[in-house]
Design a protein around this motif. Sequence first.
Motif, mmCIF file in Angstrom:
data_model
loop_
_atom_site.group_PDB
_atom_site.id
_atom_site.type_symbol
_atom_site.label_atom_id
_atom_site.label_comp_id
_atom_site.label_asym_id
_atom_site.label_seq_id
_atom_site.Cartn_x
_atom_site.Cartn_y
_atom_site.Cartn_z
ATOM 1 N N ASN A 1 0.843 -1.184 0.000
ATOM 2 C CA ASN A 1 0.000 0.000 0.000
ATOM 3 C C ASN A 1 0.881 1.238 0.000
ATOM 4 N N THR A 2 0.987 1.876 -1.184
ATOM 5 C CA THR A 2 1.816 3.075 -1.326
ATOM 6 C C THR A 2 0.980 4.350 -1.272
ATOM 7 N N ASP A 3 -0.308 4.218 -1.020
ATOM 8 C CA ASP A 3 -1.171 5.391 -0.943
ATOM 9 C C ASP A 3 -0.899 6.140 0.354
ATOM 10 N N THR A 4 -0.754 7.452 0.260
ATOM 11 C CA THR A 4 -0.358 8.235 1.429
ATOM 12 C C THR A 4 -1.519 8.809 2.217
ATOM 13 N N GLN A 5 -2.750 8.683 1.708
ATOM 14 C CA GLN A 5 -3.883 9.268 2.410
ATOM 15 C C GLN A 5 -4.382 8.329 3.509
ATOM 16 N N THR A 6 -5.180 8.864 4.411
ATOM 17 C CA THR A 6 -5.725 8.072 5.508
ATOM 18 C C THR A 6 -6.835 7.162 4.980
ATOM 19 N N PRO A 7 -7.149 6.080 5.703
ATOM 20 C CA PRO A 7 -8.257 5.206 5.292
ATOM 21 C C PRO A 7 -9.584 5.950 5.141
ATOM 22 N N ASP A 8 -9.836 6.907 6.053
ATOM 23 C CA ASP A 8 -11.088 7.681 5.954
ATOM 24 C C ASP A 8 -11.108 8.509 4.680
ATOM 25 N N ALA A 9 -9.971 9.101 4.317
ATOM 26 C CA ALA A 9 -9.909 9.877 3.075
ATOM 27 C C ALA A 9 -10.086 8.973 1.864
ATOM 28 N N ALA A 10 -9.500 7.771 1.921
ATOM 29 C CA ALA A 10 -9.661 6.822 0.826
ATOM 30 C C ALA A 10 -11.119 6.403 0.687
ATOM 31 N N ARG A 11 -11.784 6.193 1.828
ATOM 32 C CA ARG A 11 -13.200 5.817 1.806
ATOM 33 C C ARG A 11 -14.039 6.906 1.147
ATOM 34 N N GLU A 12 -13.761 8.158 1.489
ATOM 35 C CA GLU A 12 -14.504 9.266 0.906
ATOM 36 C C GLU A 12 -14.226 9.381 -0.592
ATOM 37 N N GLU A 13 -12.972 9.176 -0.995
ATOM 38 C CA GLU A 13 -12.636 9.254 -2.420
ATOM 39 C C GLU A 13 -13.328 8.144 -3.198
ATOM 40 N N VAL A 14 -13.351 6.941 -2.621
ATOM 41 C CA VAL A 14 -14.054 5.831 -3.277
ATOM 42 C C VAL A 14 -15.533 6.163 -3.459
ATOM 43 N N ALA A 15 -16.148 6.712 -2.417
ATOM 44 C CA ALA A 15 -17.568 7.063 -2.499
ATOM 45 C C ALA A 15 -17.815 8.087 -3.605
ATOM 46 N N GLN A 16 -16.932 9.082 -3.716
ATOM 47 C CA GLN A 16 -17.085 10.103 -4.751
ATOM 48 C C GLN A 16 -16.896 9.512 -6.140
ATOM 49 N N LEU A 17 -15.897 8.642 -6.299
ATOM 50 C CA LEU A 17 -15.662 8.019 -7.598
ATOM 51 C C LEU A 17 -16.838 7.147 -8.023
ATOM 52 N N VAL A 18 -17.357 6.356 -7.083
ATOM 53 C CA VAL A 18 -18.510 5.499 -7.389
ATOM 54 C C VAL A 18 -19.706 6.350 -7.811
#
Length: 749
Positions: free
Chosen positions: A5-22
């Motif tokens: 996992n090379t992503d630098t954002q927090t899990p909560d930020a990743a969750r929000e980004e996934v929701a926006q992309l979906v």
Amino acid sequence: MAIENTDTQTPDAAREEVAQLVERISESRDAYYGRDAEVVDDATYDSWMQRLEELERLYPALQSQDSPTLTVGAALGTLFDPVTHAERMLSLDNVFSGEEFAAWGARVERDAGGHVAYLCEVKIDGLALSLRYEKGRLTTAATRGDGRIGEDVTENVRRIPAIPQRLHGDGVPELFEVRGEVFFTVEDFAALNARQEEVGDRLFANPRNAASGSLRQKSEGKNPRQREAMDARLSRLRLTVHGIGAWANPPAATQSGLYELLATWGLPTSPYYRVVDSVSAASEFIRHYGEHRHEVEHEIDGVVVKVDDLALHDELGATSRAPRWAIAYKYPPEQVNTRLLDIVVSVGRTGRATPFAVMEPALVAGSVVRQATLHNQEVVKAKGVLIGDMVVLRKAGDVIPEVLGPVVELRDGTERAFVMPVACPDCGSTLAPAKEGDIDLRCPNTRSCPAQVRGRVEHIGSRGALDIEGLGEVSAAALTQPLRPDRPPLVTEAGLFDLTAEQLFPIDVVVRDPETGLARLTESGEPDTRSPFRRQRKRTDPSVDESETFVGDAEWVLSKAATELLANIEKAKSAELWRFLVALNIRHVGPVAARALAQWFGSVSEIRAASREELAAVEGVGGIIADAVLDWFEVDWHSEIVARWADAGAQLATAGHPGPGAVATVAGVLEGLTIVATGTLDGYTRDGAQEAIITAGGKAASSVSKKTDFVAAGPGAGSKLAKAEDLGVRIIDAAEFHRLVTEGPSALD
């Protein structure tokens, strides 16, 4: 091997980004497959998909059951009957450069174990269609739909002369499916739009929209002139067959051999294909048609390259949405120069304020372009465009217009900078970011901003929500933003089910583009205004029935569209509960989450009374959706929507539902059993498999545990299959799953 996992954002930020992309991808799919409209270019859409795939690899728990990375197409409406494809109808993965294409070819030859031959063919920009022939006769024609279930358009296909109703020749199988693309030639598309303009009807944006719009319409209820126009459009449609579906032991070893065989039976195959023996030769085919694309009789947006050997198709396999033995190479879009006349701001359903470029009409990639999105004020600055500039315009993916930048050398000093407005252009509220750090500005007047209400009302009528025929872009604009009276019939969507003929009759409206929200212009440059719910009565018109409803001036009669809209709204009151939940416009609550909530709680009132823990515990819901549901119900005017819909007779509860959690205890052959359905199961959509389990009395779970009794696994099952094997849970295939849900576990003994 674990993925680093090379992503630098927090899990909560990743969750929000996934929701926006979906959300963005789902909205784009709904527009493309449901409304025959394109709201984003291919490159942007593909970048969203690639980012979503990356995040789901890094954070597997964020991949939902209905993630766009696992699905094809979009949800079906109710205008046409559903048809289950005998074999999945997949999509294609895309590449956009020679390097990407070469990398795909290298993977294919690595996995195939050596050299392969490729079939190259131009990619038609049309509507995908599946044809089923039994004993040589056409029995069913269906659109792609979600890849499993399409729309039955057989009646319309029978009126297309270019599609054979009966096959002739030797060796025609008892039953088989062929797949192809329905399209208009460039010449026929021009003639079609010329006729549309002559009779005053709406022009089609491009040949793909014209083909889809012509095929996916019903003839019932149309007057003689409309039926004649519909027949005229259908008669001009063409078909090119480019693949097969279900076919037991086809008598050919190659894709090209199949094309030759299908052609002998009377099925139209492409004259623009070639079999080559290397990736470099395929690249030359791609280059040739990139230079000569306008010499082809129909619009193309790229080239499809397939492995020619059919045996390798099975060996190479497919993902959950696309075959690994084929790829689509997308050409870069065309570019033209045109004058930027103005930049205006439009507000959409979610309140986002979006600047749009208004330009001198320009012909690009086969259609006339007048407007293009500029996304936000920062994009305007980054592009460096000034109002009055000569700008470079392209069709991204040959579909979506995009302003690339200015031709600085042509400036004469009269150009001026764009200033983002402070107030909403529709309601005057002060625009502001939704939260600190956001670039986008939004209108905070979510309750009664006419633009936002219009967008929500159009969403309510969409296929994925209440599927109200006649409640589309024009009707939504008429009900929320009419030229008169001063107060629109719908200040919010709360009054939708209270609408009367008296409210509809006096409406005049400026027709707005559904993608931009901007007023449509006539050829003279004036706003396109209409009176959608009334028509002038001609005393000599024999089609006017004296029993028709008259309102106001006796020289005017309520239009058939108005009476049908009121009837369809009345019919929608008895829709399934999950459709109402989607129609409420709760963030993140799409059809899958809505079904889960409806099945578990049984009513809107029970959902409203539930705690966050109770909501999040429902299979297919989780914390993000639970928070969105709670946030929605905390808004006071949302309560008015629910109350007024209920008072008007909307069925916001499932009749006979005994209360929360009852979904797991329905009597049936699977009573007391927990089943997980994963991957692609022949004969079932993802939602259909869950419904089959629930209908049979079982619990449809989304994760595998020691309490799971069966795991029904098909292609693309992934980690759930591995976990079932580790726990020793019984694994069944699609055929066994069908026996299980219809006859019970004893049928598997």
